[in-house]
Design a protein around this motif. Structure first.
Motif, PDB file in Angstrom:
ATOM      1  N   THR A 101     -79.453 107.811 138.483  1.00  0.00           N
ATOM      2  CA  THR A 101     -80.433 107.711 137.400  1.00  0.00           C
ATOM      3  C   THR A 101     -80.759 109.093 136.845  1.00  0.00           C
ATOM      4  N   SER A 111     -80.932  94.428 130.075  1.00  0.00           N
ATOM      5  CA  SER A 111     -81.018  94.333 131.528  1.00  0.00           C
ATOM      6  C   SER A 111     -79.829  95.039 132.162  1.00  0.00           C
ATOM      7  N   TYR A 112     -79.904  95.231 133.486  1.00  0.00           N
ATOM      8  CA  TYR A 112     -78.825  95.923 134.182  1.00  0.00           C
ATOM      9  C   TYR A 112     -78.728  95.405 135.614  1.00  0.00           C
ATOM     10  N   TYR A 113     -77.584  94.801 135.927  1.00  0.00           N
ATOM     11  CA  TYR A 113     -77.338  94.234 137.244  1.00  0.00           C
ATOM     12  C   TYR A 113     -76.274  95.091 137.948  1.00  0.00           C
ATOM     13  N   HIS A 137     -83.856  95.183 135.891  1.00  0.00           N
ATOM     14  CA  HIS A 137     -82.944  96.280 136.221  1.00  0.00           C
ATOM     15  C   HIS A 137     -82.845  96.383 137.735  1.00  0.00           C
ATOM     16  N   THR A 148     -74.611 104.216 128.528  1.00  0.00           N
ATOM     17  CA  THR A 148     -74.563 102.757 128.591  1.00  0.00           C
ATOM     18  C   THR A 148     -73.206 102.195 128.200  1.00  0.00           C
ATOM     19  N   ARG A 160     -80.526 100.863 129.215  1.00  0.00           N
ATOM     20  CA  ARG A 160     -81.000 100.387 130.515  1.00  0.00           C
ATOM     21  C   ARG A 160     -82.345 100.989 130.885  1.00  0.00           C
ATOM     22  N   TYR A 163     -73.598  93.920 133.167  1.00  0.00           N
ATOM     23  CA  TYR A 163     -74.233  93.714 131.868  1.00  0.00           C
ATOM     24  C   TYR A 163     -74.138  92.244 131.475  1.00  0.00           C
TER      25      TYR A 163
END
Length: 239
Positions: free
Chosen positions: A139, A206-208, A131, A162, A124, A100
């Motif tokens: 997911t 965003s999501y890394y 993403h 989240t 997300r 994050y």
């Protein structure tokens, strides 16, 4: 001047915790909000403690409070400790990995600072931010858990699981939270939904994401526990 308490539960994050601290310090918060960083080391078996000590020695002016658990109790327990120590008007949860982006704190702060929200979740699954593409079944699992939680909380969240949850600090400190591990997410969401006239917002983030080789810890057992917690606090109304 208002203050944002940033609660970081840490378990075996020696390789990344200094990097997330750098990212946090690089953020200029809106309205000149100050930062209070609260790290709770949940009995790490690596040198997370040493990494934090080195960072504090290198940057003595940074407002970091550091706490340790003598036994590994889980993410939820680390959050309970961090929440109880917070002194800021606002509080956000920040994982110690790099999934994050702290540059998005202001996106979550805006609805609260403008007087619209009491709690803001970072989703997300909405918005146009990047993403990372990873696990199909994760997911599906996240969306199923969010759907199930929504059924019993009467909310319409898109991402209950989240990490990024931003609260009015007095509000979150006023909740009686019991879940010591990843059951924290459904428990806090369902208990928030019971507060009369609560104003809960979502913003896209965003999501890394990480792979398991990169240090991801959550597994299928945590998903089963989340279902149990949704039923426990949602269907059966546990306090």
């Amino acid at each position: 001047m208002n203050k944002l308490s940033i609660v970081i539960p840490a378990y075996n994050e020696a390789n990344t915790i200094h990097l997330i601290l750098n990212k946090i310090m690089a953020v200029d918060l809106l309205d000149d909000i100050e930062k209070e960083i609260i790290i709770v080391n949940d009995c790490s078996t690596d040198d997370t403690a040493g990494a934090v000590a080195n960072y504090c020695a290198k940057y003595p002016g940074v407002n970091i409070q550091y706490f340790e658990h003598e036994l590994n109790k889980g993410k939820g327990a680390a959050l309970h400790t961090g929440i109880s120590k917070a002194t800021g008007e606002y509080l956000i949860i920040q994982d110690a990995d790099l999934e994050y982006d702290p540059q998005e704190y202001n996106d979550l702060l805006k609805p609260i600072c403008k007087g619209f929200a009491d709690v803001v979740y970072g989703s997300r699954f909405m918005g146009s931010n990047p993403h990372r593409i990873l696990f199909f079944w994760h997911t599906i699992g996240n969306k199923f858990l969010t759907f199930l939680c929504n059924m019993f909380s009467n909310l319409n969240l898109t991402d209950m699981e989240t990490c990024y949850k931003l609260f009015n600090t007095k509000l979150i400190q006023g909740l009686s939270l019991r879940e010591n591990r990843f059951g924290f997410e459904p428990e806090v969401t369902i208990k928030l939904s019971r507060i009369p006239k609560l104003r809960l917002y979502e913003v896209g983030i965003s999501y890394y994401g990480r792979t398991y080789d990169e240090g991801k810890k959550i597994g299928w057992k945590d998903g089963v526990r989340a279902i149990y917690c949704i039923l426990k606090y949602g269907l059966f109304g546990a306090k």
